[in-house]
Design a protein around this motif. Structure first.
Motif, mmCIF file in Angstrom:
data_model
loop_
_atom_site.group_PDB
_atom_site.id
_atom_site.type_symbol
_atom_site.label_atom_id
_atom_site.label_comp_id
_atom_site.label_asym_id
_atom_site.label_seq_id
_atom_site.Cartn_x
_atom_site.Cartn_y
_atom_site.Cartn_z
ATOM 1 N N ILE B 4 7.259 -14.943 7.191
ATOM 2 C CA ILE B 4 7.631 -14.538 5.834
ATOM 3 C C ILE B 4 6.381 -14.329 4.997
ATOM 4 C CG2 ILE B 4 9.006 -15.112 3.831
ATOM 5 C CD1 ILE B 4 10.527 -14.646 6.468
ATOM 6 N N GLU B 5 5.375 -15.260 5.102
ATOM 7 C CA GLU B 5 4.228 -15.133 4.192
ATOM 8 C C GLU B 5 3.569 -13.778 4.358
ATOM 9 O OE1 GLU B 5 4.346 -17.670 6.321
ATOM 10 O OE2 GLU B 5 5.042 -19.286 5.011
ATOM 11 N N LEU B 6 3.637 -13.228 5.587
ATOM 12 C CA LEU B 6 2.851 -12.023 5.798
ATOM 13 C C LEU B 6 3.405 -10.859 4.992
ATOM 14 C CD1 LEU B 6 1.680 -12.004 9.471
ATOM 15 C CD2 LEU B 6 0.571 -12.782 7.397
ATOM 16 N N GLU B 7 4.702 -10.925 4.604
ATOM 17 C CA GLU B 7 5.220 -9.802 3.794
ATOM 18 C C GLU B 7 4.418 -9.711 2.503
ATOM 19 O OE1 GLU B 7 7.259 -10.909 6.032
ATOM 20 O OE2 GLU B 7 7.702 -8.884 6.716
ATOM 21 N N GLY B 8 4.133 -10.894 1.884
ATOM 22 C CA GLY B 8 3.377 -10.868 0.633
ATOM 23 C C GLY B 8 2.010 -10.281 0.852
ATOM 24 N N PHE B 10 1.139 -8.095 3.127
ATOM 25 C CA PHE B 10 1.233 -6.637 3.261
ATOM 26 C C PHE B 10 1.426 -5.994 1.901
ATOM 27 C CE2 PHE B 10 2.832 -7.467 7.727
ATOM 28 C CZ PHE B 10 1.606 -7.164 8.271
ATOM 29 N N LEU B 11 2.230 -6.651 1.049
ATOM 30 C CA LEU B 11 2.491 -6.067 -0.279
ATOM 31 C C LEU B 11 1.203 -5.976 -1.065
ATOM 32 C CD1 LEU B 11 4.763 -5.086 -2.111
ATOM 33 C CD2 LEU B 11 4.886 -7.373 -3.055
ATOM 34 N N ILE B 12 0.428 -7.076 -1.084
ATOM 35 C CA ILE B 12 -0.829 -7.063 -1.846
ATOM 36 C C ILE B 12 -1.757 -6.005 -1.274
ATOM 37 C CG2 ILE B 12 -2.859 -8.450 -2.379
ATOM 38 C CD1 ILE B 12 -0.989 -10.902 -2.209
ATOM 39 N N ASN B 13 -1.774 -5.922 0.055
ATOM 40 C CA ASN B 13 -2.664 -4.964 0.686
ATOM 41 C C ASN B 13 -2.306 -3.538 0.306
ATOM 42 O OD1 ASN B 13 -4.585 -3.983 2.543
ATOM 43 N ND2 ASN B 13 -4.261 -5.864 3.684
ATOM 44 N N SER B 14 -1.004 -3.224 0.303
ATOM 45 C CA SER B 14 -0.645 -1.845 -0.039
ATOM 46 C C SER B 14 -0.908 -1.589 -1.517
ATOM 47 C CB SER B 14 0.819 -1.601 0.302
ATOM 48 O OG SER B 14 1.600 -2.580 -0.307
ATOM 49 N N LEU B 15 -0.799 -2.622 -2.359
ATOM 50 C CA LEU B 15 -1.126 -2.409 -3.781
ATOM 51 C C LEU B 15 -2.611 -2.088 -3.920
ATOM 52 C CD1 LEU B 15 0.969 -5.126 -5.615
ATOM 53 C CD2 LEU B 15 1.285 -2.649 -5.598
ATOM 54 N N ILE B 16 -3.462 -2.806 -3.156
ATOM 55 C CA ILE B 16 -4.907 -2.526 -3.241
ATOM 56 C C ILE B 16 -5.174 -1.096 -2.799
ATOM 57 C CG2 ILE B 16 -7.113 -3.163 -2.216
ATOM 58 C CD1 ILE B 16 -6.115 -6.029 -2.066
ATOM 59 N N GLY B 56 6.596 -0.111 6.013
ATOM 60 C CA GLY B 56 7.511 -0.400 7.109
ATOM 61 C C GLY B 56 7.534 -1.877 7.409
ATOM 62 N N PHE B 57 6.366 -2.509 7.354
ATOM 63 C CA PHE B 57 6.329 -3.936 7.677
ATOM 64 C C PHE B 57 6.932 -4.757 6.557
ATOM 65 C CE2 PHE B 57 4.384 -4.549 11.685
ATOM 66 C CZ PHE B 57 3.767 -3.347 11.938
ATOM 67 N N ILE B 58 6.805 -4.268 5.313
ATOM 68 C CA ILE B 58 7.362 -5.052 4.196
ATOM 69 C C ILE B 58 8.873 -5.062 4.292
ATOM 70 C CG2 ILE B 58 7.650 -5.068 1.693
ATOM 71 C CD1 ILE B 58 4.824 -4.024 1.470
ATOM 72 N N TYR B 59 9.473 -3.881 4.533
ATOM 73 C CA TYR B 59 10.936 -3.806 4.531
ATOM 74 C C TYR B 59 11.514 -4.180 5.880
ATOM 75 C CZ TYR B 59 10.490 -1.374 0.132
ATOM 76 O OH TYR B 59 10.190 -1.041 -1.148
ATOM 77 N N ARG B 60 10.617 -4.514 6.871
ATOM 78 C CA ARG B 60 11.071 -4.917 8.202
ATOM 79 C C ARG B 60 11.947 -3.854 8.844
ATOM 80 N NH1 ARG B 60 12.722 -9.587 5.998
ATOM 81 N NH2 ARG B 60 11.114 -11.126 5.616
ATOM 82 N N ARG B 61 11.799 -2.602 8.444
ATOM 83 C CA ARG B 61 12.473 -1.523 9.173
ATOM 84 C C ARG B 61 11.347 -0.643 9.708
ATOM 85 N NH1 ARG B 61 15.329 -0.269 5.294
ATOM 86 N NH2 ARG B 61 17.036 -1.762 5.474
ATOM 87 N N ILE B 62 10.677 -1.157 10.751
ATOM 88 C CA ILE B 62 9.371 -0.603 11.111
ATOM 89 C C ILE B 62 9.528 0.760 11.763
ATOM 90 C CG2 ILE B 62 7.277 -1.091 12.424
ATOM 91 C CD1 ILE B 62 8.108 -4.034 12.325
#
Lengths: 109, 93
Positions: B4-8, B10-16, B56-62
């Motif tokens: 679960i933590e990795l979703e956050g 990925f989110l921060i990474n895509s925001l950067i 794709g990784f955030i929404y888990r529909r890769i």
């Protein structure tokens, strides 16, 4: 395994960052080109391999690696095409004292 | 290390990466010559590719997002080639 994928993705973001800085700060078209061409490809490769690692061993991670190979092949080719177009249409490379070091003889087909 | 933590992350990474796209947009808008704008398009293309894959990784529909990013990579390449070929013949400075 998650640590490795996180490190890969962070490395990819770092290279994207350096490419962006190079793209903004360099004085001339050619210097910007060489900055973004390399850093973007490498950043994309790192990020995509990080994601493939995170996804473990499955068809999807194979497809992600396929995208990585695709980017590895197409990005330099695209960069070369842009450079060829620019060089032929007479974009002068920037030199510190303004004199053009190489005489860009435009090769008209 | 749960998944679960990795979703956050990925989110921060895509925001950067989105922030980097905005930075590149500056050069695309104010770029002196047409060719700087062309590199900007190329640069933003590869960044959007990575953001798509991260989504794709955030929404888990890769599998859906990976296909989209694959098509986007191809399109980005073709656009770059076509623009370069066109500009080469036309000789626009």
């Amino acid at each position: 395994m998650y640590i490795v994928s996180i490190l890969f993705i962070l490395a990819g973001t770092f290279f994207f960052f350096s490419g962006t800085i190079g793209f903004l700060r360099f004085p001339d078209f050619y210097t910007r080109m060489h900055a973004t061409g390399k850093c973007d490809t490498l950043g994309a490769l790192f990020s995509l391999t990080g994601m493939a690692l995170y996804n473990g061993f499955s068809l999807i991670s194979l497809k992600i690696l396929l995208i990585a190979v695709l980017v590895f092949l197409t990005s330099p080719t695209g960069t070369h095409a842009i450079l060829r177009g620019a060089f032929d249409s007479g974009v002068k490379p920037w030199t510190k004292d303004g004199k053009s070091v190489i005489d860009t003889q435009v090769r008209r087909k | 290390m749960g998944k679960i933590e990795l979703e956050g992350f990925f989110l921060i990474n895509s925001l950067i990466l989105g922030l980097f796209v905005l930075l590149c947009l500056y050069r695309v808008v104010f770029g002196p010559t047409l060719f700087n704008r062309l590199i900007g398009a190329n640069v933003i293309g590869t960044k959007t590719l990575i953001i798509l894959a991260l989504m794709g990784f955030i929404y888990r529909r890769i599998e859906m997002f990976i296909d989209i990013s694959l098509v986007y990579a191809l399109l980005n390449f073709i656009v770059t080639l076509a623009a370069a070929k066109y500009l080469q013949r036309k000789g626009v400075l």
